[in-house]
Scaffold this motif. Structure first.
Motif: not given
Length: 334
Positions: A155-164, A198-210
């Motif tokens: 609803q409100i305009p937001t300036i954000g960054t790419t946490n993931h 948490t999701d961004g970090f964990s997903s890369v490790y999972a995709e790498a088999g760790h």
């Protein structure tokens, strides 16, 4: 005594309304009358109140900014970015914090009611989103800064960054230097940035088999102490780890100290990564590898968005993204 508008009106033999019209350039006036008023203004050295003139024009040329506290490590960067833009356009900044809880919000509400500023920049203090959303729905122009778009429902305009993706970059870096058993020190679970990182970090490790086990993810509170406590707890539990990813730089500082206190070396035995890239990160020992949040740029973008609205450009009801970047320093790579 200071010269007033009444003094100018009396000397020029016109009404105060006529003097006001000359000052504000409003209404049709006989040129000889306007010239006489301007001559008296020069003669008396009258300096009109900037606030009064701006209010007459329908603006205060002041922007409000509501923040939780000035003690957050990156707050100064956001403020400086916003101030740089506002001052260049000859706007002032009226700053509000929530250090005193409800008392602070009552004071802020009084300034809203008094129309003390034209629009609002917000780093959302916890528990105030409903109130802020209500102000926006009633017509107060505003822009949120940080990762609050998901909380405001767009609803409100937001300036954000790419946490993931910032956290994913940190994971790729650690994998590239052969670190397969990371410990993660998160922020508070209720924060949107904590979920994204948490999701961004964990997903890369999972995709790498760790895949990262739940035992290796510890909830923190963005403090130095939580980083140190997380490492001590992991060691006490006998967890194996060769890297630590922290959701902010302060907790990473605590991690480094606890690792060194345990007799291990950074980065030889354990690589450490933070998030934010506060000014101290580059000067820490060892200098900290971290995800750089573009906090100054976010403050600048928020101020520009709000000022553009004052000039007739609608404020977009969407999130504007300024990408985070990864900075490699000696805490991961000697």
């Amino acid at each position: 005594m200071p010269i007033t508008i009444a003094d100018v009106a009396a000397r020029a033999k016109v009404s105060k309304t006529t003097v006001s019209r000359v000052l504000n350039g409003k209404g049709e006036l006989d040129e000889s009358t306007a010239a006489r008023v301007r001559a008296v203004i020069d003669e008396l050295g009258y300096v009109p109140s900037a606030r009064a003139v701006n209010l007459a024009r329908g603006r205060t040329r002041v922007v409000g900014m509501l923040v939780p506290s000035l003690t957050w490590p990156w707050m100064g960067e956001v403020l400086q970015g916003a101030v740089d833009v506002l001052e260049a356009e000859e706007y002032g900044l009226l700053l509000f914090t929530c250090n005193r809880g409800d008392d602070s919000m009552r004071q802020f509400g009084a300034q809203v009611a008094a129309k003390s500023f034209d629009g609002l920049l917000v780093i959302e203090p916890e528990g105030t989103l409903d109130y802020i959303t209500t102000l926006h729905s009633r017509g107060l122009p505003m822009v949120l800064i940080d990762d609050r778009d998901q909380l405001s429902g767009g609803q409100i305009p937001t300036i954000g960054t790419t946490n993931h993706s910032g956290a994913a970059d940190a994971a790729r870096h650690l994998l590239a230097i052969g670190r397969h058993k990371p410990l993660v020190i998160t922020g508070p679970a209720r924060f949107g940035c904590t979920v994204q990182r948490t999701d961004g970090f964990s997903s890369v490790y999972a995709e790498a088999g760790h895949p990262i086990s739940d035992a290796h993810v510890m909830t923190g509170d963005f403090t130095v102490a939580c980083g140190a406590d997380g490492v001590k707890q992991a060691i006490a539990l006998g967890l194996e780890f060769d890297a630590v990813f922290c959701h902010n730089d302060l907790s990473a500082f605590g991690v480094v100290q606890a690792i060194q206190d345990s007799g291990r070396r950074v980065p030889d035995d354990v690589a450490v990564v933070g998030f934010d890239d506060i000014p101290m990160a580059a000067h820490h020992q060892p200098p900290l590898s971290t995800v750089h949040q573009p906090m100054r740029e976010m403050g600048e973008a928020a101020a520009r968005t709000l000022l553009a609205h004052f000039d007739g450009t609608p404020v977009p009801n969407r999130q504007t993204i300024i990408p985070a970047t990864f900075t490699v320093r000696a805490s991961t790579q000697a």
